[in-house]
Design a protein around this motif. Structure first.
Motif, PDB file in Angstrom:
ATOM      1  N   GLN A  27       0.838  -1.192   0.000  1.00  0.00           N
ATOM      2  CA  GLN A  27       0.000   0.000   0.000  1.00  0.00           C
ATOM      3  C   GLN A  27       0.879   1.250   0.000  1.00  0.00           C
ATOM      4  OE1 GLN A  27      -2.913   0.025   3.127  1.00  0.00           O
ATOM      5  NE2 GLN A  27      -4.070   1.660   2.193  1.00  0.00           N
ATOM      6  N   GLY A  28       0.593   2.146  -0.961  1.00  0.00           N
ATOM      7  CA  GLY A  28       1.336   3.395  -1.023  1.00  0.00           C
ATOM      8  C   GLY A  28       1.403   3.948  -2.438  1.00  0.00           C
ATOM      9  N   ASN A  29       2.221   4.979  -2.608  1.00  0.00           N
ATOM     10  CA  ASN A  29       2.311   5.695  -3.883  1.00  0.00           C
ATOM     11  C   ASN A  29       2.724   4.820  -5.058  1.00  0.00           C
ATOM     12  OD1 ASN A  29       1.578   8.035  -2.589  1.00  0.00           O
ATOM     13  ND2 ASN A  29       3.675   8.743  -2.294  1.00  0.00           N
ATOM     14  N   ASP A  30       3.631   3.878  -4.829  1.00  0.00           N
ATOM     15  CA  ASP A  30       4.142   3.046  -5.922  1.00  0.00           C
ATOM     16  C   ASP A  30       3.676   1.590  -5.797  1.00  0.00           C
ATOM     17  OD1 ASP A  30       5.656   2.452  -3.679  1.00  0.00           O
ATOM     18  OD2 ASP A  30       7.598   2.654  -4.672  1.00  0.00           O
ATOM     19  N   GLU A  31       2.484   1.395  -5.218  1.00  0.00           N
ATOM     20  CA  GLU A  31       2.024   0.041  -4.867  1.00  0.00           C
ATOM     21  C   GLU A  31       1.863  -0.900  -6.058  1.00  0.00           C
ATOM     22  OE1 GLU A  31      -2.783   0.650  -4.480  1.00  0.00           O
ATOM     23  OE2 GLU A  31      -1.551   1.203  -2.763  1.00  0.00           O
ATOM     24  N   VAL A  32       1.417  -0.409  -7.201  1.00  0.00           N
ATOM     25  CA  VAL A  32       1.214  -1.292  -8.354  1.00  0.00           C
ATOM     26  C   VAL A  32       2.560  -1.836  -8.835  1.00  0.00           C
ATOM     27  CG1 VAL A  32       0.400  -1.423 -10.741  1.00  0.00           C
ATOM     28  CG2 VAL A  32      -0.945  -0.189  -9.035  1.00  0.00           C
ATOM     29  N   LYS A  33       3.509  -0.938  -9.015  1.00  0.00           N
ATOM     30  CA  LYS A  33       4.861  -1.343  -9.443  1.00  0.00           C
ATOM     31  C   LYS A  33       5.509  -2.215  -8.375  1.00  0.00           C
ATOM     32  CE  LYS A  33       9.294   0.548 -10.829  1.00  0.00           C
ATOM     33  NZ  LYS A  33      10.403   1.091 -10.122  1.00  0.00           N
ATOM     34  N   ALA A  34       5.416  -1.793  -7.123  1.00  0.00           N
ATOM     35  CA  ALA A  34       6.041  -2.521  -6.025  1.00  0.00           C
ATOM     36  C   ALA A  34       5.485  -3.943  -5.908  1.00  0.00           C
ATOM     37  CB  ALA A  34       5.848  -1.767  -4.712  1.00  0.00           C
ATOM     38  N   ALA A  35       4.166  -4.094  -5.989  1.00  0.00           N
ATOM     39  CA  ALA A  35       3.548  -5.417  -5.854  1.00  0.00           C
ATOM     40  C   ALA A  35       3.992  -6.338  -6.986  1.00  0.00           C
ATOM     41  CB  ALA A  35       2.028  -5.297  -5.824  1.00  0.00           C
ATOM     42  N   ALA A  36       3.992  -5.834  -8.209  1.00  0.00           N
ATOM     43  CA  ALA A  36       4.383  -6.663  -9.358  1.00  0.00           C
ATOM     44  C   ALA A  36       5.832  -7.098  -9.251  1.00  0.00           C
ATOM     45  CB  ALA A  36       4.144  -5.893 -10.652  1.00  0.00           C
ATOM     46  N   GLU A  37       6.711  -6.155  -8.939  1.00  0.00           N
ATOM     47  CA  GLU A  37       8.140  -6.477  -8.855  1.00  0.00           C
ATOM     48  C   GLU A  37       8.452  -7.346  -7.645  1.00  0.00           C
ATOM     49  OE1 GLU A  37      10.419  -2.860  -9.147  1.00  0.00           O
ATOM     50  OE2 GLU A  37       9.670  -2.450 -11.179  1.00  0.00           O
ATOM     51  N   PHE A  38       7.762  -7.117  -6.527  1.00  0.00           N
ATOM     52  CA  PHE A  38       7.996  -7.906  -5.319  1.00  0.00           C
ATOM     53  C   PHE A  38       7.533  -9.344  -5.520  1.00  0.00           C
ATOM     54  CE2 PHE A  38       7.627  -8.868  -0.732  1.00  0.00           C
ATOM     55  CZ  PHE A  38       8.854  -8.377  -0.312  1.00  0.00           C
ATOM     56  N   GLU A  39       6.401  -9.518  -6.193  1.00  0.00           N
ATOM     57  CA  GLU A  39       5.911 -10.874  -6.477  1.00  0.00           C
ATOM     58  C   GLU A  39       6.895 -11.604  -7.389  1.00  0.00           C
ATOM     59  OE1 GLU A  39       1.809 -13.228  -7.566  1.00  0.00           O
ATOM     60  OE2 GLU A  39       1.992 -11.143  -8.217  1.00  0.00           O
ATOM     61  N   GLN A  40       7.415 -10.918  -8.397  1.00  0.00           N
ATOM     62  CA  GLN A  40       8.405 -11.529  -9.290  1.00  0.00           C
ATOM     63  C   GLN A  40       9.667 -11.901  -8.517  1.00  0.00           C
ATOM     64  OE1 GLN A  40       7.868 -12.445 -12.457  1.00  0.00           O
ATOM     65  NE2 GLN A  40       9.861 -13.417 -12.396  1.00  0.00           N
ATOM     66  N   PHE A  41      10.088 -11.038  -7.619  1.00  0.00           N
ATOM     67  CA  PHE A  41      11.260 -11.305  -6.779  1.00  0.00           C
ATOM     68  C   PHE A  41      11.055 -12.585  -5.966  1.00  0.00           C
ATOM     69  CE2 PHE A  41      13.001 -11.179  -2.527  1.00  0.00           C
ATOM     70  CZ  PHE A  41      14.356 -11.056  -2.774  1.00  0.00           C
ATOM     71  N   LEU A  42       9.873 -12.730  -5.359  1.00  0.00           N
ATOM     72  CA  LEU A  42       9.596 -13.924  -4.557  1.00  0.00           C
ATOM     73  C   LEU A  42       9.656 -15.188  -5.415  1.00  0.00           C
ATOM     74  CD1 LEU A  42       6.673 -12.677  -2.283  1.00  0.00           C
ATOM     75  CD2 LEU A  42       9.037 -13.113  -1.606  1.00  0.00           C
ATOM     76  N   LYS A  43       9.085 -15.120  -6.612  1.00  0.00           N
ATOM     77  CA  LYS A  43       9.084 -16.278  -7.509  1.00  0.00           C
ATOM     78  C   LYS A  43      10.507 -16.691  -7.885  1.00  0.00           C
ATOM     79  CE  LYS A  43       4.544 -15.433  -9.512  1.00  0.00           C
ATOM     80  NZ  LYS A  43       3.798 -14.944 -10.670  1.00  0.00           N
ATOM     81  N   GLU A  44      11.379 -15.710  -8.056  1.00  0.00           N
ATOM     82  CA  GLU A  44      12.755 -15.988  -8.477  1.00  0.00           C
ATOM     83  C   GLU A  44      13.660 -16.412  -7.322  1.00  0.00           C
ATOM     84  OE1 GLU A  44      14.024 -12.389 -10.404  1.00  0.00           O
ATOM     85  OE2 GLU A  44      12.716 -12.718 -12.130  1.00  0.00           O
ATOM     86  N   ASN A  45      13.324 -16.016  -6.093  1.00  0.00           N
ATOM     87  CA  ASN A  45      14.227 -16.239  -4.964  1.00  0.00           C
ATOM     88  C   ASN A  45      13.719 -17.152  -3.863  1.00  0.00           C
ATOM     89  OD1 ASN A  45      16.637 -14.268  -5.397  1.00  0.00           O
ATOM     90  ND2 ASN A  45      14.816 -13.138  -5.999  1.00  0.00           N
ATOM     91  N   LEU A  46      12.414 -17.433  -3.834  1.00  0.00           N
ATOM     92  CA  LEU A  46      11.859 -18.277  -2.785  1.00  0.00           C
ATOM     93  C   LEU A  46      10.925 -19.328  -3.356  1.00  0.00           C
ATOM     94  CD1 LEU A  46      11.207 -15.653   0.004  1.00  0.00           C
ATOM     95  CD2 LEU A  46      12.774 -17.561   0.121  1.00  0.00           C
TER      96      LEU A  46
END
Length: 86
Positions: free
Chosen positions: A67-86
């Motif tokens: 939640q916040g100003n960059d939430e759409v970008k942050a959520a997409a990139e964070f989800e991709q990060f999790l898929k690649e690292n966990l």
């Protein structure tokens, strides 16, 4: 408004120190707050002790709320990060 998704950890070692540190560093790239919840326990993804304290193991499901100003970008990139690292 906020972005939310669920992720199942596939790393055989779960969220141990190295991936937890990477996760915190990734979360700190964004202005938005990122909350990771496991079994009803929410923690700030920008705090290493909170993330490590979740005790996430392989097969565990976590919910991520952004939640916040960059939430759409942050959520997409964070989800991709999790898929690649966990």
């Amino acid at each position: 408004m906020s972005q939310e998704f669920t992720f199942t950890v596939s790393d055989p070692e779960g969220m141990h120190a190295r991936p937890a540190g990477l996760l915190v560093a990734k979360a700190q790239e964004y202005q938005s707050s990122i909350i990771v919840t496991r079994d009803g326990k929410p923690v700030d993804a920008k705090r290493i002790f909170g993330v490590m304290g979740l005790g996430v193991k392989q097969g565990d499901e976590v919910t991520v709320k952004v939640q916040g100003n960059d939430e759409v970008k942050a959520a997409a990139e964070f989800e991709q990060f999790l898929k690649e690292n966990l």
